[in-house]
Design a protein around this motif. Structure first.
Motif, PDB file in Angstrom:
ATOM      1  N   ALA A  96      30.689 -12.413 -14.782  1.00 36.63           N
ATOM      2  CA  ALA A  96      30.564 -12.304 -13.354  1.00 36.63           C
ATOM      3  C   ALA A  96      31.998 -12.824 -12.771  1.00 36.63           C
ATOM      4  N   TRP A  97      32.484 -13.783 -13.444  1.00 34.92           N
ATOM      5  CA  TRP A  97      33.853 -14.519 -12.818  1.00 34.92           C
ATOM      6  C   TRP A  97      34.800 -13.466 -12.389  1.00 34.92           C
ATOM      7  N   PRO A  98      35.257 -12.591 -12.923  1.00 34.12           N
ATOM      8  CA  PRO A  98      36.467 -11.677 -12.325  1.00 34.12           C
ATOM      9  C   PRO A  98      35.938 -10.924 -11.080  1.00 34.12           C
ATOM     10  N   ALA A  99      34.727 -10.918 -10.677  1.00 36.65           N
ATOM     11  CA  ALA A  99      34.346 -10.347  -9.691  1.00 36.65           C
ATOM     12  C   ALA A  99      34.522 -11.076  -8.282  1.00 36.65           C
ATOM     13  N   LEU A 100      34.743 -12.212  -8.506  1.00 34.19           N
ATOM     14  CA  LEU A 100      35.161 -13.341  -7.566  1.00 34.19           C
ATOM     15  C   LEU A 100      36.590 -13.534  -7.073  1.00 34.19           C
ATOM     16  N   ALA A 101      37.188 -13.718  -5.939  1.00 38.32           N
ATOM     17  CA  ALA A 101      38.269 -13.964  -5.681  1.00 38.32           C
ATOM     18  C   ALA A 101      38.773 -15.099  -4.853  1.00 38.32           C
ATOM     19  N   LEU A 105      42.646 -15.139  -3.482  1.00 36.19           N
ATOM     20  CA  LEU A 105      42.901 -15.051  -2.221  1.00 36.19           C
ATOM     21  C   LEU A 105      43.648 -16.317  -1.598  1.00 36.19           C
ATOM     22  N   PHE A 106      43.141 -17.126  -1.821  1.00 30.79           N
ATOM     23  CA  PHE A 106      43.854 -18.528  -1.653  1.00 30.79           C
ATOM     24  C   PHE A 106      45.276 -18.461  -1.662  1.00 30.79           C
ATOM     25  N   ASP A 107      45.501 -18.286  -3.102  1.00 35.21           N
ATOM     26  CA  ASP A 107      47.092 -18.224  -3.687  1.00 35.21           C
ATOM     27  C   ASP A 107      47.937 -17.254  -2.820  1.00 35.21           C
ATOM     28  N   HIS A 108      47.400 -16.015  -2.630  1.00 36.92           N
ATOM     29  CA  HIS A 108      48.346 -14.911  -2.116  1.00 36.92           C
ATOM     30  C   HIS A 108      48.339 -15.102  -0.491  1.00 36.92           C
ATOM     31  N   VAL A 109      47.344 -15.864   0.301  1.00 40.41           N
ATOM     32  CA  VAL A 109      47.536 -16.043   1.716  1.00 40.41           C
ATOM     33  C   VAL A 109      48.564 -17.436   1.864  1.00 40.41           C
ATOM     34  N   ARG A 110      48.435 -18.474   0.845  1.00 40.18           N
ATOM     35  CA  ARG A 110      49.442 -19.581   0.840  1.00 40.18           C
ATOM     36  C   ARG A 110      50.788 -19.106   0.928  1.00 40.18           C
ATOM     37  N   ALA A 111      51.051 -18.059  -0.131  1.00 46.93           N
ATOM     38  CA  ALA A 111      52.279 -17.723  -0.662  1.00 46.93           C
ATOM     39  C   ALA A 111      53.118 -17.023   0.869  1.00 46.93           C
ATOM     40  N   VAL A 112      52.116 -16.617   1.728  1.00 44.70           N
ATOM     41  CA  VAL A 112      52.795 -15.974   3.009  1.00 44.70           C
ATOM     42  C   VAL A 112      53.399 -17.065   3.835  1.00 44.70           C
ATOM     43  N   ALA A 113      52.604 -18.315   3.881  1.00 44.20           N
ATOM     44  CA  ALA A 113      52.869 -19.459   4.631  1.00 44.20           C
ATOM     45  C   ALA A 113      54.202 -20.231   4.015  1.00 44.20           C
ATOM     46  N   VAL A 114      54.093 -20.295   2.567  1.00 42.78           N
ATOM     47  CA  VAL A 114      55.264 -20.743   1.993  1.00 42.78           C
ATOM     48  C   VAL A 114      56.604 -20.063   1.859  1.00 42.78           C
ATOM     49  N   LEU A 152      42.777 -12.914   5.184  1.00 39.23           N
ATOM     50  CA  LEU A 152      42.039 -13.759   4.851  1.00 39.23           C
ATOM     51  C   LEU A 152      40.698 -13.969   5.200  1.00 39.23           C
ATOM     52  N   ALA A 153      40.237 -13.685   6.598  1.00 42.16           N
ATOM     53  CA  ALA A 153      38.909 -13.593   7.038  1.00 42.16           C
ATOM     54  C   ALA A 153      38.193 -12.392   6.375  1.00 42.16           C
ATOM     55  N   GLU A 154      38.717 -11.311   6.461  1.00 44.67           N
ATOM     56  CA  GLU A 154      38.071  -9.896   6.257  1.00 44.67           C
ATOM     57  C   GLU A 154      37.819 -10.257   4.553  1.00 44.67           C
ATOM     58  N   SER A 155      38.854 -10.742   3.857  1.00 43.67           N
ATOM     59  CA  SER A 155      38.630 -10.640   2.325  1.00 43.67           C
ATOM     60  C   SER A 155      37.917 -11.928   2.190  1.00 43.67           C
ATOM     61  N   PHE A 156      37.373 -12.922   2.882  1.00 39.53           N
ATOM     62  CA  PHE A 156      36.574 -13.910   2.575  1.00 39.53           C
ATOM     63  C   PHE A 156      35.250 -13.393   2.386  1.00 39.53           C
ATOM     64  N   CYS A 157      34.944 -12.299   3.151  1.00 38.94           N
ATOM     65  CA  CYS A 157      33.712 -11.504   2.969  1.00 38.94           C
ATOM     66  C   CYS A 157      33.749 -10.551   1.727  1.00 38.94           C
ATOM     67  N   VAL A 295      38.427 -22.665   2.705  1.00 46.72           N
ATOM     68  CA  VAL A 295      38.007 -23.592   1.587  1.00 46.72           C
ATOM     69  C   VAL A 295      36.639 -24.378   1.899  1.00 46.72           C
ATOM     70  N   ALA A 296      36.542 -24.630   3.313  1.00 48.60           N
ATOM     71  CA  ALA A 296      35.178 -25.341   3.955  1.00 48.60           C
ATOM     72  C   ALA A 296      34.137 -24.259   3.703  1.00 48.60           C
ATOM     73  N   ALA A 297      34.486 -23.172   4.213  1.00 43.00           N
ATOM     74  CA  ALA A 297      33.415 -22.082   3.996  1.00 43.00           C
ATOM     75  C   ALA A 297      33.109 -21.543   2.719  1.00 43.00           C
ATOM     76  N   CYS A 298      34.131 -21.604   1.816  1.00 40.62           N
ATOM     77  CA  CYS A 298      33.747 -21.566   0.385  1.00 40.62           C
ATOM     78  C   CYS A 298      32.887 -22.663  -0.227  1.00 40.62           C
ATOM     79  N   ALA A 299      33.171 -23.787   0.188  1.00 39.62           N
ATOM     80  CA  ALA A 299      32.383 -24.824  -0.377  1.00 39.62           C
ATOM     81  C   ALA A 299      30.603 -24.728   0.178  1.00 39.62           C
ATOM     82  N   MET A 300      30.796 -24.287   1.176  1.00 43.14           N
ATOM     83  CA  MET A 300      29.338 -24.056   1.800  1.00 43.14           C
ATOM     84  C   MET A 300      28.755 -22.885   0.893  1.00 43.14           C
ATOM     85  N   LEU A 301      29.367 -21.867   0.394  1.00 43.98           N
ATOM     86  CA  LEU A 301      28.946 -20.764  -0.658  1.00 43.98           C
ATOM     87  C   LEU A 301      28.408 -21.591  -1.712  1.00 43.98           C
ATOM     88  N   TRP A 302      29.169 -22.564  -2.411  1.00 39.96           N
ATOM     89  CA  TRP A 302      28.861 -23.263  -3.350  1.00 39.96           C
ATOM     90  C   TRP A 302      27.722 -24.062  -3.157  1.00 39.96           C
TER      91      TRP A 302
END
Length: 312
Positions: A96-101, A105-114, A152-157, A295-302
């Motif tokens: 199941a691990w590869p089905a989650l992102a 997603l975090f790394d790709h969006v952070r790369a834009v800020a960097v 980031l918002a759309e891909s969170f879903c 990250v906070a929303a992902c923690a809620m999914l956890w």
């Protein structure tokens, strides 16, 4: 079985993402889905066929995906339970691990800020072009930052909440069937003339599968941001998609930003409505704020996955 599997898969994804060496060696499972979809499209989406015929063949493609992917995942899950017993969930978590992102997603969006902070606008346009479908060559700094936050918002879903939802609901068959349909929607679920008929079933099925996860995503983002409810209720319906507007409006409301607006695709400007309030100025600092919210929303999914595992 799905509950401990979900929690373990989330942990693996957060820690490792999908490692580049692994990707270079074997690719990613969605690549197999893409090959099947593209083969069906090349064979069945012929311009000389009628609109109804192309829609029928597109529906057949979706049905084929569901039967092949869902059936294979069900068979594998059944074999794991039959032969590994109580330890089968560990193997299932690995599958199941590869089905989650989350991490990807975090790394790709952070790369834009960097890139905005250290590489300049041309580098930032390249970085955001890796995660969005719109034209990026003429985007200014605000346009780049806005595109990254919207993705980031759309891909969170699409990349986290929805796969987790279907993993919890139906186990491996649920999560991988969702990923197959979501891949089909990305490839052929478009309004352009070439895709409108053939991709209709993929787009509508993806809409159906995202009804609950999209609204859950919006609620979690507002909870994580301790606000944004007014914009969520007001603007979620402004998006062309029946689902994507929920996490996007929640993100805009929680951050006090204005997202969306006119966007160019393939050189054609589309007059999309604005979502949220605030000025048009968006920067790398806002991308950082959006990532903290994510990250906070992902923690809620956890917590949801952990609570489901405990309740079981």
């Amino acid at each position: 079985m799905a509950e401990p599997v979900a929690l373990a898969a989330l942990a693996l994804d957060a820690a490792l993402g999908w490692p580049r060496p692994l990707y270079r060696r074997i690719g990613h499972p969605v690549g197999l889905f893409a090959m099947l979809i593209e083969a069906c499209e090349a064979r069945w989406n012929c311009p000389e066929r009628s609109f109804a015929a192309r829609r029928t063949f597109g529906s057949l493609t979706v049905l084929l995906l569901i039967l092949l992917v869902g059936g294979t995942a069900w068979l594998i899950q059944s074999l794991l339970l039959a032969h590994l017993g109580d330890w089968g969930w560990i193997a299932a978590a690995l599958l199941a691990w590869p089905a989650l992102a989350q991490r990807s997603l975090f790394d790709h969006v952070r790369a834009v800020a960097v890139a905005l902070d250290h590489g300049g606008l041309p580098a930032a346009r390249i970085a955001v072009g890796a995660i969005v479908g719109r034209d990026t060559g003429a985007l200014d700094e605000s346009g780049v930052a806005r595109a990254a936050i919207e993705s980031l918002a759309e891909s969170f879903c699409d990349g986290v909440a929805a796969p987790l939802f279907w993993l919890l609901a139906l186990g491996l068959p649920g999560v991988w069937t969702y990923k197959a349909i979501n891949t089909a929607d990305s490839l052929i679920g478009h309004y352009e003339e070439r895709w409108r008929a053939f991709g209709w079933a993929a787009a509508r099925t993806d809409d159906l599968l995202n009804i609950v996860p999209a609204r859950l995503s919006g609620v979690l983002l507002c909870l994580a941001g301790r606000g944004g409810w007014r914009i969520l209720w007001r603007d979620a319906g402004k998006h062309a998609s029946p689902n994507a507007g929920w996490p996007e409006a929640a993100m805009a409301g929680a951050l006090g930003l204005r997202l969306a607006g006119p966007i160019a695709y393939d050189g054609v400007m589309q007059a999309k409505p604005w979502i949220g309030d605030g000025g048009e100025r968006v920067s790398s600092l806002d991308i950082g704020r959006a990532l903290h919210l994510y990250v906070a929303a992902c923690a809620m999914l956890w917590l949801i996955a952990g609570g489901a595992a405990w309740a079981r």
